[in-house]
Design an enzyme around this catalytic site. Sequence first.
Site, PDB file in Angstrom:
ATOM      1  N   SER A 160      -4.949   2.152  -8.983  1.00 18.45           N
ATOM      2  CA  SER A 160      -5.977   2.977  -8.969  1.00 18.45           C
ATOM      3  C   SER A 160      -6.687   3.248 -10.312  1.00 18.45           C
ATOM      4  O   SER A 160      -6.180   2.997 -11.271  1.00 18.45           O
ATOM      5  CB  SER A 160      -5.097   4.317  -8.725  1.00 18.45           C
ATOM      6  OG  SER A 160      -5.980   5.508  -8.727  1.00 18.45           O
TER       7      SER A 160
ATOM      8  N   TYR B 229       0.833  11.256 -10.242  1.00 20.06           N
ATOM      9  CA  TYR B 229       0.369  10.269  -9.427  1.00 20.06           C
ATOM     10  C   TYR B 229       0.007   9.109 -10.264  1.00 20.06           C
ATOM     11  O   TYR B 229       0.446   7.775  -9.965  1.00 20.06           O
ATOM     12  CB  TYR B 229      -0.658  10.728  -8.502  1.00 20.06           C
ATOM     13  CG  TYR B 229      -1.618   9.473  -7.811  1.00 20.06           C
ATOM     14  CD1 TYR B 229      -0.742   8.888  -6.760  1.00 20.06           C
ATOM     15  CD2 TYR B 229      -2.765   9.104  -8.133  1.00 20.06           C
ATOM     16  CE1 TYR B 229      -1.447   7.721  -6.204  1.00 20.06           C
ATOM     17  CE2 TYR B 229      -3.289   8.068  -7.730  1.00 20.06           C
ATOM     18  CZ  TYR B 229      -2.543   7.407  -6.560  1.00 20.06           C
ATOM     19  OH  TYR B 229      -3.263   6.305  -5.972  1.00 20.06           O
TER      20      TYR B 229
ATOM     21  N   PHE C 216       0.740  -1.163  -0.057  1.00 18.53           N
ATOM     22  CA  PHE C 216      -0.085   0.012   0.027  1.00 18.53           C
ATOM     23  C   PHE C 216       0.840   1.279   0.156  1.00 18.53           C
ATOM     24  O   PHE C 216       0.366   2.329  -0.382  1.00 18.53           O
ATOM     25  CB  PHE C 216      -0.789   0.190   1.174  1.00 18.53           C
ATOM     26  CG  PHE C 216      -1.799  -0.823   1.393  1.00 18.53           C
ATOM     27  CD1 PHE C 216      -3.012  -0.805   0.367  1.00 18.53           C
ATOM     28  CD2 PHE C 216      -1.865  -1.938   2.341  1.00 18.53           C
ATOM     29  CE1 PHE C 216      -4.212  -1.755   0.617  1.00 18.53           C
ATOM     30  CE2 PHE C 216      -2.959  -2.857   2.472  1.00 18.53           C
ATOM     31  CZ  PHE C 216      -4.085  -2.786   1.693  1.00 18.53           C
TER      32      PHE C 216
ATOM     33  N   ARG D  63     -12.875  21.550 -10.863  1.00 20.44           N
ATOM     34  CA  ARG D  63     -11.455  21.106 -10.580  1.00 20.44           C
ATOM     35  C   ARG D  63     -10.759  20.800 -11.890  1.00 20.44           C
ATOM     36  O   ARG D  63     -11.198  19.707 -12.616  1.00 20.44           O
ATOM     37  CB  ARG D  63     -11.368  20.170  -9.397  1.00 20.44           C
ATOM     38  CG  ARG D  63      -9.959  20.053  -8.881  1.00 20.44           C
ATOM     39  CD  ARG D  63      -9.968  19.001  -7.764  1.00 20.44           C
ATOM     40  NE  ARG D  63     -10.497  17.693  -7.969  1.00 20.44           N
ATOM     41  CZ  ARG D  63     -10.492  16.886  -6.941  1.00 20.44           C
ATOM     42  NH1 ARG D  63     -10.145  16.949  -5.884  1.00 20.44           N
ATOM     43  NH2 ARG D  63     -11.144  15.740  -7.357  1.00 20.44           N
TER      44      ARG D  63
ATOM     45  N   LYS E 134       1.280   5.037 -10.897  1.00 19.07           N
ATOM     46  CA  LYS E 134       0.645   3.689 -10.857  1.00 19.07           C
ATOM     47  C   LYS E 134       0.831   2.820 -12.080  1.00 19.07           C
ATOM     48  O   LYS E 134       0.866   1.648 -11.882  1.00 19.07           O
ATOM     49  CB  LYS E 134      -0.873   4.126 -10.327  1.00 19.07           C
ATOM     50  CG  LYS E 134      -1.077   4.493  -8.849  1.00 19.07           C
ATOM     51  CD  LYS E 134      -0.678   3.507  -7.828  1.00 19.07           C
ATOM     52  CE  LYS E 134      -0.802   4.055  -6.571  1.00 19.07           C
ATOM     53  NZ  LYS E 134      -0.209   3.008  -5.470  1.00 19.07           N
TER      54      LYS E 134
HETATM   55  P1  NAD Z   1      -2.627   6.520   3.262  1.00 21.02           P
HETATM   56  O1  NAD Z   1      -1.774   7.534   2.671  1.00 21.02           O
HETATM   57  O2  NAD Z   1      -3.677   6.549   4.164  1.00 21.02           O
HETATM   58  O3  NAD Z   1      -1.653   5.147   3.409  1.00 21.02           O
HETATM   59  C1  NAD Z   1      -0.356   5.072   3.038  1.00 21.02           C
HETATM   60  C2  NAD Z   1       0.381   4.529   4.148  1.00 21.02           C
HETATM   61  O4  NAD Z   1       1.723   4.491   3.552  1.00 21.02           O
HETATM   62  C3  NAD Z   1       0.560   5.840   5.107  1.00 21.02           C
HETATM   63  O5  NAD Z   1       0.346   5.054   6.542  1.00 21.02           O
HETATM   64  C4  NAD Z   1       1.952   6.258   4.888  1.00 21.02           C
HETATM   65  O6  NAD Z   1       2.559   6.687   6.085  1.00 21.02           O
HETATM   66  C5  NAD Z   1       2.698   5.047   4.252  1.00 21.02           C
HETATM   67  N1  NAD Z   1       3.972   5.430   3.599  1.00 21.02           N
HETATM   68  C6  NAD Z   1       4.033   6.159   2.294  1.00 21.02           C
HETATM   69  N2  NAD Z   1       5.103   6.191   1.785  1.00 21.02           N
HETATM   70  C7  NAD Z   1       5.848   5.396   2.731  1.00 21.02           C
HETATM   71  C8  NAD Z   1       7.286   4.757   2.512  1.00 21.02           C
HETATM   72  N3  NAD Z   1       8.139   5.232   1.502  1.00 21.02           N
HETATM   73  N4  NAD Z   1       7.616   3.987   3.405  1.00 21.02           N
HETATM   74  C9  NAD Z   1       6.967   3.569   4.438  1.00 21.02           C
HETATM   75  N5  NAD Z   1       5.420   3.920   4.492  1.00 21.02           N
HETATM   76  C10 NAD Z   1       5.086   4.956   3.607  1.00 21.02           C
HETATM   77  O7  NAD Z   1      -3.158   6.083   1.447  1.00 21.02           O
HETATM   78  P2  NAD Z   1      -4.410   5.196   1.468  1.00 21.02           P
HETATM   79  O8  NAD Z   1      -5.589   5.798   1.154  1.00 21.02           O
HETATM   80  O9  NAD Z   1      -4.611   4.041   2.583  1.00 21.02           O
HETATM   81  O10 NAD Z   1      -3.785   4.496   0.115  1.00 21.02           O
HETATM   82  C11 NAD Z   1      -3.194   3.134   0.258  1.00 21.02           C
HETATM   83  C12 NAD Z   1      -2.907   2.947  -1.198  1.00 21.02           C
HETATM   84  O11 NAD Z   1      -3.821   2.708  -2.056  1.00 21.02           O
HETATM   85  C13 NAD Z   1      -1.951   3.701  -1.956  1.00 21.02           C
HETATM   86  O12 NAD Z   1      -0.875   2.996  -2.708  1.00 21.02           O
HETATM   87  C14 NAD Z   1      -2.718   4.547  -2.649  1.00 21.02           C
HETATM   88  O13 NAD Z   1      -2.075   5.358  -3.821  1.00 21.02           O
HETATM   89  C15 NAD Z   1      -3.807   3.557  -3.222  1.00 21.02           C
HETATM   90  N6  NAD Z   1      -5.145   4.114  -3.654  1.00 21.02           N
HETATM   91  C16 NAD Z   1      -6.017   4.790  -2.597  1.00 21.02           C
HETATM   92  C17 NAD Z   1      -7.082   5.175  -3.115  1.00 21.02           C
HETATM   93  C18 NAD Z   1      -7.845   6.322  -2.125  1.00 21.02           C
HETATM   94  O14 NAD Z   1      -8.526   7.072  -2.678  1.00 21.02           O
HETATM   95  N7  NAD Z   1      -7.455   6.221  -0.882  1.00 21.02           N
HETATM   96  C19 NAD Z   1      -7.564   5.053  -4.364  1.00 21.02           C
HETATM   97  C20 NAD Z   1      -6.889   4.427  -5.231  1.00 21.02           C
HETATM   98  C21 NAD Z   1      -5.476   3.834  -4.668  1.00 21.02           C
HETATM   99  C1  WQD Z   2     -14.450  13.021  -5.905  1.00 23.99           C
HETATM  100  C2  WQD Z   2     -15.696  13.869  -6.681  1.00 23.99           C
HETATM  101  C3  WQD Z   2     -14.581  16.172  -7.235  1.00 23.99           C
HETATM  102  C4  WQD Z   2     -13.337  17.512  -3.433  1.00 23.99           C
HETATM  103  C5  WQD Z   2      -9.004  10.652  -6.703  1.00 23.99           C
HETATM  104  C6  WQD Z   2      -7.920  10.040  -7.487  1.00 23.99           C
HETATM  105  C7  WQD Z   2      -8.241   8.539  -7.609  1.00 23.99           C
HETATM  106  C8  WQD Z   2      -8.368   7.731  -6.189  1.00 23.99           C
HETATM  107  C9  WQD Z   2      -9.829   8.591  -5.549  1.00 23.99           C
HETATM  108  C10 WQD Z   2      -6.004   7.459  -5.813  1.00 23.99           C
HETATM  109  C11 WQD Z   2     -15.282  14.737  -7.822  1.00 23.99           C
HETATM  110  C12 WQD Z   2     -15.513  16.176  -6.057  1.00 23.99           C
HETATM  111  C13 WQD Z   2     -13.911  16.639  -4.481  1.00 23.99           C
HETATM  112  C14 WQD Z   2     -13.991  18.532  -2.911  1.00 23.99           C
HETATM  113  C15 WQD Z   2     -15.580  18.130  -4.455  1.00 23.99           C
HETATM  114  N1  WQD Z   2      -7.010   7.936  -5.475  1.00 23.99           N
HETATM  115  N2  WQD Z   2     -14.989  17.108  -5.035  1.00 23.99           N
HETATM  116  N3  WQD Z   2     -15.068  18.773  -3.507  1.00 23.99           N
HETATM  117  O1  WQD Z   2     -10.678  12.865  -7.602  1.00 23.99           O
HETATM  118  O2  WQD Z   2     -12.755  11.103  -8.129  1.00 23.99           O
HETATM  119  O3  WQD Z   2     -10.399  10.311  -7.281  1.00 23.99           O
HETATM  120  O4  WQD Z   2      -9.200   9.827  -5.474  1.00 23.99           O
HETATM  121  O5  WQD Z   2      -5.752   6.650  -6.316  1.00 23.99           O
HETATM  122  O6  WQD Z   2      -7.140   7.986  -8.039  1.00 23.99           O
HETATM  123  O7  WQD Z   2      -7.859  10.579  -8.628  1.00 23.99           O
HETATM  124  O8  WQD Z   2     -11.714  11.795  -5.816  1.00 23.99           O
HETATM  125  O9  WQD Z   2     -12.628  12.496  -3.575  1.00 23.99           O
HETATM  126  O10 WQD Z   2     -11.056  14.077  -5.113  1.00 23.99           O
HETATM  127  O11 WQD Z   2     -13.362  13.816  -5.912  1.00 23.99           O
HETATM  128  O12 WQD Z   2     -16.801  18.650  -5.115  1.00 23.99           O
HETATM  129  O13 WQD Z   2     -13.495  19.096  -2.086  1.00 23.99           O
HETATM  130  O14 WQD Z   2     -15.794  14.934  -5.437  1.00 23.99           O
HETATM  131  O15 WQD Z   2     -14.514  17.000  -8.148  1.00 23.99           O
HETATM  132  O16 WQD Z   2     -16.160  14.847  -8.529  1.00 23.99           O
HETATM  133  P1  WQD Z   2     -11.431  11.862  -7.294  1.00 23.99           P
HETATM  134  P2  WQD Z   2     -12.116  12.956  -4.966  1.00 23.99           P
END
Ligand code: NAD
Ligand code: WQD
Length: 365
Positions: A133, A158, A89, A318, A162
């Site tokens: 993602s 970003y 993660f 945005r 990925k």
């Molecule tokens: P998060 O930031 O809450 O968790 C990531 C964790 O990794 C954190 O605890 C951070 O301290 C740790 N970390 C980051 N870089 C590190 C490093 N170099 N060494 C050790 N620890 C490190 O994020 P999340 O929302 O839990 O996301 C987890 C994964 O899922 C990420 O890879 C993110 O890109 C992916 N992802 C998240 C979302 C989302 O919307 N939350 C959507 C799609 C994909």
């Molecule tokens: C959701 C919707 C915004 C904030 C991102 C990454 C994606 C994944 C999830 C990591 C959109 C709207 C948002 C605000 C708003 N993460 N919005 N006001 O952009 O769909 O996805 O996070 O992998 O890869 O791109 O998520 O939660 O930012 O936005 O109106 O203050 O909410 O425009 O339509 P997004 P989000």
Amino acid sequence: MTDLPTSAPTVLVTGGAGFIGSHTCVELLEHGYEVVVVDDHRNSSPEALRRVEKIAGRALAASYRIDVRDRGALEEVFTGHRFDAVIHFAALKSVRESMEIPFEYYDVNVGALLALLGAMRDHQVAKLVFSSSCSVYGETQADAPLDESQPPRPTNPYARTKWMCEQILTDLTGAWPELACYALRYFNPAGAHPSGLLGEDPNGVPSNVMPYAMQVAVGRREKLAVFGGDYATPDGTAIRDYIHVVDVADGHRVALTRLGVAGTDCGEPAPAEPAEPVGPGMHVLNLGTGVGTSVLELVHGIEQASGRPVRHEIVERRAGDVTRLVASPAAAERAWGWRTRRDVADMCQDAWRFQEAHPDGYGHG
Ligand code: NAD
Ligand code: WQD
């Protein structure tokens, strides 16, 4: 805390204290896995790991505060444990920030994967679940749910990290015959553990809509800026596929099972079709619900769950946002017989339970 037979599979979880990682650790502990966490806590609190243990009623096998890119420290972790699989993660995850500090995004997201793969190769650990993602799909014309055959067109650093990581993994599986990897493309994870003990606690100003709107509901922020009211959608606001974080966590457990690293079923009903382990190679799956929710529908859901108004104002779109991003969950259903079990109302209720109990996150909860 209960002890397990030493034959329980051991899983390394990088970024295990983060939002998705911590919920996944609960799921794994509850299903009999031994869990080792590495996290440098740059975006998480060690308190999350204490809560993981409290919810699961079991201790982590170990946790290490290290940067995954630190190959020396990682080598010590791999020397100290015999891992059956790794879930990776740890990464930086803000689209906006990645445009401001792209070097850090390539360095952390690609660098950590390479360091990890080096250690896995040296210690013959050949099973990996990688956090990808929906952002890899990028600009898409499709109004229909997105399936894994859509060609990735990432539009920001970003998302490119990925997609690069997925390509690295594909290349490696071509040259490392035992390597079996799932890249799971999550859509929009949201919600919290139903206990109210574990949730999303981002550092600074949240960039995602759910944590921002929750902080408005709890009175920590004044109002939500709704980005764009002129999209071609029924209410004019953009549509996303929000997936409950506990469903995301469950998806990781199922992925491990399909990689041949099974936990215990904890009394859950057996799946209709018995699990066929996947072979080595690269396996890409969406994790989504297939259901689209607009920003205003989400705001309404949070108001319902919290009983409080979520002040909001429609502002300019945005940059980089698309109208609609909804997963086709069909491939995961075909491959695993698996579907998400929680809806947006559950996400709002569970996230609110955590937010109300921890208005300032773990720090002061
Ligand atoms: P998060 O930031 O809450 O968790 C990531 C964790 O990794 C954190 O605890 C951070 O301290 C740790 N970390 C980051 N870089 C590190 C490093 N170099 N060494 C050790 N620890 C490190 O994020 P999340 O929302 O839990 O996301 C987890 C994964 O899922 C990420 O890879 C993110 O890109 C992916 N992802 C998240 C979302 C989302 O919307 N939350 C959507 C799609 C994909
Ligand atoms: C959701 C919707 C915004 C904030 C991102 C990454 C994606 C994944 C999830 C990591 C959109 C709207 C948002 C605000 C708003 N993460 N919005 N006001 O952009 O769909 O996805 O996070 O992998 O890869 O791109 O998520 O939660 O930012 O936005 O109106 O203050 O909410 O425009 O339509 P997004 P989000």
